[in-house]
Write a protein that holds these residues in place. Structure first.
Motif: not given
Length: 240
Positions: A42-43, A54, A56, A61-64, A67-68
């Motif tokens: 994770t981030k 990703k 998705t 969730l449409d995010a890498y 980035s979370i």
């Protein structure tokens, strides 16, 4: 003859949402003696088990993932895409899986997913976590990123490594020896009995993936592979 390891691919992913605690628990119920899973970060640097870079497909969730933060990741539903009964499943941490298997004899195949996204220090963190649980002798680290495998061997010579690849490598056991790897994680069609025998003579195991048909399982058992990675550990268990 050592016993063939029945690796549940992302857990019992033929029956449960992949890479969830439900899938890992189900795998053990169905007779898996190994679990294969994918490790990313994770981030905020937590090690988590998810295949895609990703979120998705399996967490909606449409995010890498990179980035979370972990706390936000844990709020996502990682099972509902499979069926409503799994809607409470979340993306597990590596620690959750290590807790689950530490009182068993289960072998863990941890695949480092660091091709598309280069996670800084992923190898070091995974090794430190495995050592904290005293599970170095029950882990094999695999990756399509072979530089990463070399780094793992440098950091932890005692932990086995497995080379993931997609095509028919020429004399892959020689290549494995050259980077200090212990196993070849080959696509199921790139495994022949004479190759398995030659690799074995050179101290290298074959753990083919992803093998779901009983006839193919029988062929590979006959070829003398060390392990088989499958979505259906019960099918393999029935043959063993």
């Amino acid at each position: 003859m050592t016993k063939l390891i029945n690796y549940a691919h992302r857990g019992a992913s033929g029956y449960c949402p992949e890479n969830t605690m439900a899938a890992f628990s189900k795998a053990l119920e169905l007779g898996a003696t190994g679990i294969e899973t994918d490790v990313q970060m994770t981030k905020d640097g937590r090690l988590v088990l998810i295949h895609d870079e990703k979120l998705t497909r399996t967490a909606g969730l449409d995010a890498y993932l990179a980035s979370i933060d972990y706390s936000d990741l844990k709020k996502l539903d990682a099972g509902g895409w499979h069926s409503p009964e799994f809607a409470k499943e979340t993306v597990p941490s590596l620690e959750e899986l290590l807790e689950l298997v530490k009182q068993t004899d289960t072998i863990l195949n941890l695949e480092l997913k660091n091709g598309l996204v280069q996670y800084q220090g992923l190898e070091q963190k995974v090794i430190e976590t495995v050592r904290e649980y005293n599970l170095s002798d029950r882990v094999i680290i695999s990756s399509f990123n072979h530089y990463s495998l070399v780094e793992c061997k440098r950091l932890a010579p005692e932990i086995k490594t497995g080379i993931l690849y997609m095509e028919g490598l020429y004399e892959p056991w020689r290549y494995a020896q050259s980077i200090g790897a212990n196993a070849l994680h080959a696509p199921r069609y790139a495994v022949l009995p004479e190759w398995v025998a030659e690799a074995s003579r050179n101290g290298i195991d074959y753990n083919p993936f992803t093998v779901n048909e009983p006839e193919e399982m029988k062929r590979l058992i006959g070829a003398g592979v060390a392990g088989i990675i499958t979505d259906f550990p019960d099918r393999l268990n029935a043959l063993l």
